[in-house]
Scaffold this motif. Structure first.
Motif, PDB file in Angstrom:
ATOM      1  N   GLY A   5       8.603  12.908  -0.788  1.00  0.00           N
ATOM      2  CA  GLY A   5       7.952  12.686  -2.086  1.00  0.00           C
ATOM      3  C   GLY A   5       7.890  11.195  -2.382  1.00  0.00           C
ATOM      4  O   GLY A   5       8.427  10.374  -1.639  1.00  0.00           O
ATOM      5  N   ASP A   6       7.201  10.841  -3.475  1.00  0.00           N
ATOM      6  CA  ASP A   6       7.071   9.423  -3.810  1.00  0.00           C
ATOM      7  C   ASP A   6       8.419   8.828  -4.216  1.00  0.00           C
ATOM      8  O   ASP A   6       9.150   9.415  -5.009  1.00  0.00           O
ATOM      9  CB  ASP A   6       6.073   9.259  -4.962  1.00  0.00           C
ATOM     10  CG  ASP A   6       4.661   9.593  -4.530  1.00  0.00           C
ATOM     11  OD1 ASP A   6       4.430   9.700  -3.303  1.00  0.00           O
ATOM     12  OD2 ASP A   6       3.795   9.747  -5.408  1.00  0.00           O
ATOM     13  N   ASN A   7       8.731   7.677  -3.663  1.00  0.00           N
ATOM     14  CA  ASN A   7       9.999   7.020  -3.979  1.00  0.00           C
ATOM     15  C   ASN A   7       9.874   5.542  -3.652  1.00  0.00           C
ATOM     16  O   ASN A   7       9.026   5.136  -2.856  1.00  0.00           O
ATOM     17  CB  ASN A   7      11.138   7.653  -3.172  1.00  0.00           C
ATOM     18  CG  ASN A   7      10.975   7.424  -1.686  1.00  0.00           C
ATOM     19  OD1 ASN A   7      11.381   6.381  -1.170  1.00  0.00           O
ATOM     20  ND2 ASN A   7      10.346   8.351  -0.981  1.00  0.00           N
ATOM     21  N   GLY A  61       3.947   2.823   2.560  1.00  0.00           N
ATOM     22  CA  GLY A  61       5.264   3.277   2.115  1.00  0.00           C
ATOM     23  C   GLY A  61       5.602   4.640   2.704  1.00  0.00           C
ATOM     24  O   GLY A  61       6.672   4.820   3.287  1.00  0.00           O
ATOM     25  N   HIS A  62       4.677   5.593   2.575  1.00  0.00           N
ATOM     26  CA  HIS A  62       4.953   6.931   3.111  1.00  0.00           C
ATOM     27  C   HIS A  62       5.274   6.866   4.607  1.00  0.00           C
ATOM     28  O   HIS A  62       6.126   7.588   5.102  1.00  0.00           O
ATOM     29  CB  HIS A  62       3.768   7.864   2.869  1.00  0.00           C
ATOM     30  CG  HIS A  62       3.816   8.540   1.526  1.00  0.00           C
ATOM     31  ND1 HIS A  62       4.905   9.259   1.103  1.00  0.00           N
ATOM     32  CD2 HIS A  62       2.911   8.605   0.516  1.00  0.00           C
ATOM     33  CE1 HIS A  62       4.678   9.744  -0.109  1.00  0.00           C
ATOM     34  NE2 HIS A  62       3.466   9.352  -0.491  1.00  0.00           N
ATOM     35  N   ILE A  63       4.569   6.003   5.319  1.00  0.00           N
ATOM     36  CA  ILE A  63       4.820   5.868   6.767  1.00  0.00           C
ATOM     37  C   ILE A  63       6.193   5.217   6.996  1.00  0.00           C
ATOM     38  O   ILE A  63       6.981   5.660   7.829  1.00  0.00           O
ATOM     39  CB  ILE A  63       3.707   5.026   7.423  1.00  0.00           C
ATOM     40  CG1 ILE A  63       2.357   5.754   7.311  1.00  0.00           C
ATOM     41  CG2 ILE A  63       4.059   4.720   8.882  1.00  0.00           C
ATOM     42  CD1 ILE A  63       1.149   4.903   7.657  1.00  0.00           C
ATOM     43  N   ASN A 112       0.859  -1.179   0.000  1.00  0.00           N
ATOM     44  CA  ASN A 112       0.000   0.000   0.000  1.00  0.00           C
ATOM     45  C   ASN A 112       0.902   1.239   0.000  1.00  0.00           C
ATOM     46  O   ASN A 112       1.799   1.372   0.828  1.00  0.00           O
ATOM     47  CB  ASN A 112      -0.901  -0.038   1.247  1.00  0.00           C
ATOM     48  CG  ASN A 112      -1.832   1.155   1.339  1.00  0.00           C
ATOM     49  OD1 ASN A 112      -1.416   2.298   1.194  1.00  0.00           O
ATOM     50  ND2 ASN A 112      -3.100   0.877   1.613  1.00  0.00           N
ATOM     51  N   HIS A 113       0.633   2.140  -0.927  1.00  0.00           N
ATOM     52  CA  HIS A 113       1.458   3.343  -1.078  1.00  0.00           C
ATOM     53  C   HIS A 113       1.563   4.144   0.230  1.00  0.00           C
ATOM     54  O   HIS A 113       2.623   4.694   0.556  1.00  0.00           O
ATOM     55  CB  HIS A 113       0.841   4.204  -2.180  1.00  0.00           C
ATOM     56  CG  HIS A 113       1.560   5.474  -2.453  1.00  0.00           C
ATOM     57  ND1 HIS A 113       2.760   5.516  -3.128  1.00  0.00           N
ATOM     58  CD2 HIS A 113       1.264   6.764  -2.134  1.00  0.00           C
ATOM     59  CE1 HIS A 113       3.168   6.769  -3.222  1.00  0.00           C
ATOM     60  NE2 HIS A 113       2.279   7.556  -2.631  1.00  0.00           N
ATOM     61  N   LEU A 114       0.469   4.200   0.977  1.00  0.00           N
ATOM     62  CA  LEU A 114       0.491   4.975   2.225  1.00  0.00           C
ATOM     63  C   LEU A 114       1.351   4.304   3.286  1.00  0.00           C
ATOM     64  O   LEU A 114       2.013   4.980   4.078  1.00  0.00           O
ATOM     65  CB  LEU A 114      -0.930   5.190   2.747  1.00  0.00           C
ATOM     66  CG  LEU A 114      -1.823   6.030   1.838  1.00  0.00           C
ATOM     67  CD1 LEU A 114      -3.187   6.223   2.470  1.00  0.00           C
ATOM     68  CD2 LEU A 114      -1.187   7.377   1.539  1.00  0.00           C
TER      69      LEU A 114
HETATM   70 ZN    ZN Z   1       2.518   9.607  -2.327  1.00  0.00          ZN
END
Ligand code: ZN
Lengths: 240, 347
Positions: free
Chosen positions: B303-305, B117-119, B113-115
């Motif tokens: 940012g997204d990575n 990832g952010h966490i 899940n992308h979120l």
């Molecule tokens: Zn994002």
């Protein structure tokens, strides 16, 4: 040469594993549009059923467009990643030409069509020469009227196949008996023919640079280009 | 201990990224090809254009990630990939490439899940300690996520309309700032003062949800009204007033969530987590929470990575999460919602 051939340009999905021109295994489906879910399982299954391991594969042949944007991206992403990660050859073939391979007749002009909506089509004109299709008019995105103007100068029979439903009545009206409408089955891509055709072609030299042949800018880009006619088409993506 | 190496993919929006992460916490490489310049032509991300850029970049990013990490496919333990939320056509490029690599090299595939990832960007600095809370703020998301233990993500609050980053971009346009506007608005805010006192929507509501569309409208109306009466407003003050309203709501809700859910760590992640004003405010607020440390995802990873996807992917891999060849993109993917305790405790 062991070849994997893939076409998901439109609704049908067709995948084949070949040993030169011998077909080892093939799957063609027209029952769904979920290429994202079906493409990899089909590839895995066919390689297994061909009694090969994926390390045996030497070449990927992909129908690279035109077609549905998502469909051609799916096939080209899978194909270029397979080629890159296994270090094998990649060959790109027009998705319209792939349909033309279904027609063996030597004496007709072959006119594969994908529906581009609103009376627009992705189309090209081919003829068979020494058993292989050669281009008569390049693949393009064009509206029906302009296409009819392009093809009316030929006097051979013109055989249309693919998404013919939205166009055949108007084309019949314009071309009369010169027009032949192929049956439904001829409009379904056959990955075995794609693989066999791609066997003789040169592989691409830079796999990383490969992109689908959309033959049409996105609306946003087309509008932007109109407003910025002199802008360089420089690279818009940068590694940070 | 043997090295655990994840090859991770992230293509949910307008960054094509591939990374190699060691043991879930060390970045060996993190290649990010950004499309911002391209989408700036249109004032925002155009999904079809984003998908087209991803396919140009994807295999080159894989090669760069492996060579920069100085590893080969044989060294890898797993392949992790963002499968949602995000733009479906964009997600599909990463998902397809990741499935091919996993299949071709007999590696397990881990959907992320992308979120998460952010966490988990925070994990690349320090181990995450549970229970933990995360405030994820980006162009697409504004969510408070409670993590009672490793591998569990529960949403306790989210935006009812615009994401915070989206509101930044929209008011940025009114101020004549090109997408993405967050950084410039942040800089302007530091030169101005909160003189306009825009509304703080839902700030005192009995839940942890956010709303930014009312603030956005109030901002736009103020500017349009001034235009009509030929009055010139101080742009820095406008930016400061907008930013203060956003930060107040984000901080107030987060503080209340921390009272109801005592945690060891508060993680701030997502694109808007790079905002200096928000970082400073949360740092201040956390002074009052002696048992909670603040983990700010480093600016380079807000940012997204793909590095953050690898960090989350390693954890999910240990928890047995696997995807197979049928894995599809899930543009609307969400964590589970839990019924918040707030109503009870605040009586
Ligand atoms: Zn994002």
């Amino acid at each position: 040469m062991k070849i994997l051939a893939i076409d998901t340009s439109n609704r049908p999905l067709s995948v084949a594993v070949m040993d030169d021109s011998h077909l080892l295994a093939q799957t063609t489906l027209t029952t769904h549009r979920k290429h994202a879910e079906f493409l990899m399982p089909v590839i895995e299954d066919l390689v297994k059923k061909s009694d090969l391991t994926l390390e045996d594969l030497q070449r990927v042949v992909v129908a690279c467009g035109p077609g549905s944007y998502t469909g051609i991206r799916m096939a080209v992403t899978a194909a270029k990643t397979i080629a890159q990660t296994l270090g094998i050859e990649l060959v790109m073939v027009s998705s319209l030409l792939t349909l033309a391979l279904n027609i063996q007749q030597p004496d007709v002009l072959i006119n594969p069509i994908f529906d581009g909506r609103n009376q627009n089509m992705f189309t090209g004109l081919y003829r068979n020469k020494n058993g292989r299709p050669e281009t008569v008019i390049d693949d393009q995105h064009i509206n029906l009227t302009d296409w009819l103007n392009l093809i009316k100068k030929y006097d051979q029979k013109i055989l249309i196949l693919g998404d013919t439903d939205s166009f055949k009545d108007d084309m019949k009206a314009a071309l009369g008996d010169q027009l032949i409408v192929a049956d439904q089955l001829a409009g379904i891509p056959n990955a075995a023919l794609l693989g066999e055709y791609g066997m003789a072609l040169k592989a691409v030299t830079n796999v990383d640079a490969v992109v689908p042949r959309y033959l049409r800018l996105t609306k946003a880009e087309a509008d932007w280009k109109k407003l910025h006619p002199n802008e360089d088409t420089h690279d818009y993506v940068e590694k940070i | 201990m043997a090295r655990d190496l994840v090859l991770s993919f992230e293509t949910s929006c307008d960054e094509t990224s591939v990374a190699v992460i060691e043991n879930g916490e060390k970045i060996l490489s993190n290649i990010v090809a950004t499309q911002i310049k391209s989408h700036q032509r249109f004032g925002g991300v155009v999904p079809e254009v984003a998908s087209r850029h991803h396919i140009e970049q994807i295999t080159g990013c894989i090669e760069d990630a492996l060579s920069e990490a100085n590893v080969s496919y044989d060294d890898l333990t797993s392949v992790a990939v963002t499968y949602g939320p995000g733009l479906v056509g964009a997600l599909l490029i990463g998902v397809t490439a990741a499935k091919v690599v996993a299949w071709a090299h007999h590696l397990p595939l881990v959907p992320v899940n992308h979120l998460a990832g952010h966490i988990y960007g925070a994990r690349l600095v320090e181990p995450i300690e549970f229970p933990a809370m995360a405030l994820v703020v980006s162009g697409g998301h504004t969510e408070l996520v409670y993590m009672p233990e490793e591998g569990k993500f529960e949403i306790i609050g989210e935006t009812r309309d615009d994401a915070a980053g989206e509101a930044y971009d929209k008011i940025g346009r009114v101020l004549g700032i090109n997408y993405p506007a967050g950084k410039t608005v942040d800089e302007m805010a530091h030169r101005g003062k909160d003189t306009f006192h825009f509304p703080r929507a839902m700030d005192h509501d009995d839940n942890f949800d956010f709303s930014f569309s009312g603030l956005k409208s109030a901002f736009i109306n103020t500017v349009h009204h001034a235009d009509q009466v030929h009055e010139t407003l101080n742009k820095n003050d406008l930016a400061a007033s907008f930013q203060q309203a956003v930060i107040d709501v984000l901080a107030d809700k987060t503080v209340r969530a921390l009272h109801d859910y005592p945690v060891k760590q508060l993680i701030l992640g997502g694109g808007v987590a790079a905002n200096k004003g928000l970082r400073a405010r949360l740092t201040d607020e956390l002074e009052k929470f002696k048992n909670t440390s603040l983990e700010l995802v480093p600016l380079s990873l807000c940012g997204d990575n793909a590095a953050m996807i690898g960090a989350a992917g390693e954890m999910l891999y240990r928890h047995g999460v696997r995807g197979d060849a049928t894995l599809n993109a899930n543009p609307g993917l969400e964590f589970e919602w839990i019924k918040v305790k707030h109503e009870i405790t605040s009586v």
